[in-house]
Design a protein around this motif. Sequence first.
Motif, mmCIF file in Angstrom:
data_model
loop_
_atom_site.group_PDB
_atom_site.id
_atom_site.type_symbol
_atom_site.label_atom_id
_atom_site.label_comp_id
_atom_site.label_asym_id
_atom_site.label_seq_id
_atom_site.Cartn_x
_atom_site.Cartn_y
_atom_site.Cartn_z
ATOM 1 N N VAL A 1 18.999 61.145 19.956
ATOM 2 C CA VAL A 1 20.075 60.818 20.900
ATOM 3 C C VAL A 1 21.320 61.567 20.442
ATOM 4 C CG1 VAL A 1 21.350 58.997 22.070
ATOM 5 C CG2 VAL A 1 19.068 58.509 21.146
ATOM 6 N N PHE A 2 21.884 62.337 21.356
ATOM 7 C CA PHE A 2 22.971 63.260 21.026
ATOM 8 C C PHE A 2 24.224 62.930 21.830
ATOM 9 C CE2 PHE A 2 25.307 67.044 22.377
ATOM 10 C CZ PHE A 2 25.654 67.595 21.148
ATOM 11 N N VAL A 3 25.375 62.996 21.184
ATOM 12 C CA VAL A 3 26.672 63.016 21.886
ATOM 13 C C VAL A 3 27.553 64.042 21.186
ATOM 14 C CG1 VAL A 3 26.681 60.614 22.702
ATOM 15 C CG2 VAL A 3 27.682 61.161 20.492
ATOM 16 N N LYS A 4 28.607 64.455 21.870
ATOM 17 C CA LYS A 4 29.550 65.383 21.246
ATOM 18 C C LYS A 4 30.290 64.654 20.132
ATOM 19 C CE LYS A 4 30.022 68.078 25.455
ATOM 20 N NZ LYS A 4 29.179 67.248 26.336
ATOM 21 N N GLU A 5 30.690 65.395 19.095
ATOM 22 C CA GLU A 5 31.271 64.777 17.896
ATOM 23 C C GLU A 5 32.487 63.905 18.215
ATOM 24 O OE1 GLU A 5 32.724 65.903 13.381
ATOM 25 O OE2 GLU A 5 32.799 67.456 14.922
ATOM 26 N N GLN A 6 33.352 64.379 19.109
ATOM 27 C CA GLN A 6 34.564 63.617 19.429
ATOM 28 C C GLN A 6 34.204 62.264 20.041
ATOM 29 O OE1 GLN A 6 37.325 64.676 18.010
ATOM 30 N NE2 GLN A 6 38.094 62.703 18.671
ATOM 31 N N GLN A 7 33.178 62.255 20.904
ATOM 32 C CA GLN A 7 32.714 61.001 21.513
ATOM 33 C C GLN A 7 32.155 60.064 20.446
ATOM 34 O OE1 GLN A 7 30.006 62.532 24.567
ATOM 35 N NE2 GLN A 7 30.792 60.940 25.920
ATOM 36 N N GLN A 8 31.396 60.643 19.518
ATOM 37 C CA GLN A 8 30.789 59.854 18.458
ATOM 38 C C GLN A 8 31.866 59.183 17.602
ATOM 39 O OE1 GLN A 8 28.515 62.155 15.626
ATOM 40 N NE2 GLN A 8 27.369 60.365 14.909
ATOM 41 N N ILE A 9 32.898 59.927 17.246
ATOM 42 C CA ILE A 9 33.995 59.391 16.432
ATOM 43 C C ILE A 9 34.700 58.261 17.189
ATOM 44 C CG2 ILE A 9 36.271 59.933 15.448
ATOM 45 C CD1 ILE A 9 35.101 62.771 14.796
ATOM 46 N N GLN A 10 35.023 58.501 18.466
ATOM 47 C CA GLN A 10 35.715 57.487 19.284
ATOM 48 C C GLN A 10 34.898 56.205 19.373
ATOM 49 O OE1 GLN A 10 39.047 59.619 19.804
ATOM 50 N NE2 GLN A 10 38.810 57.504 20.297
ATOM 51 N N ARG A 11 33.605 56.357 19.687
ATOM 52 C CA ARG A 11 32.731 55.186 19.841
ATOM 53 C C ARG A 11 32.651 54.388 18.543
ATOM 54 N NH1 ARG A 11 27.513 57.569 23.203
ATOM 55 N NH2 ARG A 11 28.629 58.010 25.135
ATOM 56 N N LEU A 12 32.507 55.090 17.440
ATOM 57 C CA LEU A 12 32.366 54.428 16.144
ATOM 58 C C LEU A 12 33.653 53.711 15.752
ATOM 59 C CD1 LEU A 12 30.627 53.808 13.686
ATOM 60 C CD2 LEU A 12 31.274 56.023 12.732
ATOM 61 N N MET A 13 34.791 54.361 15.977
ATOM 62 C CA MET A 13 36.080 53.730 15.662
ATOM 63 C C MET A 13 36.257 52.452 16.483
ATOM 64 S SD MET A 13 38.546 57.104 15.365
ATOM 65 C CE MET A 13 40.100 56.195 15.364
ATOM 66 N N GLN A 14 35.899 52.514 17.767
ATOM 67 C CA GLN A 14 36.030 51.340 18.643
ATOM 68 C C GLN A 14 35.041 50.247 18.245
ATOM 69 O OE1 GLN A 14 35.583 53.226 22.515
ATOM 70 N NE2 GLN A 14 37.684 52.676 23.046
#
Length: 195
Positions: A133-146
């Motif tokens: 399962v892949f997402v762009k790095e910026q999305q991954q960082i945002q999701r994880l922070m939230q």
Amino acid sequence: MNQRKIGLTGGISTGKTTVSNYLANTYHLPILDADIYAREAVETGSPILNQISQRYGKEILLADGTLNRQKLGEIIFPNKEERLWLEQQIHPYVRQRFAEAMNQLPSNSTVILVIPLLFEAKLTNLVTEIWVVFVKEQQQIQRLMQRNNLTLEQAKARINSQMPLAEKCQKADVILDNSGSLEFLYQQIDAALNS
């Protein structure tokens, strides 16, 4: 016919749970989750939890005797040696639980093994195909922070503690792009499952 063993992996906060929930709810496939087994491994009174508290002291435990995950995360995410030590305690237990669970299933079934550290833990021999399962790095960082209420630095430390997503994608049989809508993700899952 042999068991179809789909190894579902990706990075932290890329959407593995979304994919496994869809496969469970839509196709009624059995889901075996490494994270659940890893939590079992460190239950109160378990030999592995005792080893962890011997290594890091009693302050690694909460008042009720359970593992203080936040404190453990602060130790292992920035420190590769400590992370490897912990994985050496937990991975054999997880591997054994997967084997036991797969033996309970019919030999011609399709089963989903959700293993965030599929490559890192060298568990690829448990599966017959690999879905990332892949997402762009910026999305991954945002999701994880939230999701985990982390700072940017904490989120990056957790992401950097895993094999880079691009590298996982190179080793995948199927790449599920989760940077768009849920509908788009579900279409990819349907196609991959029925291929």
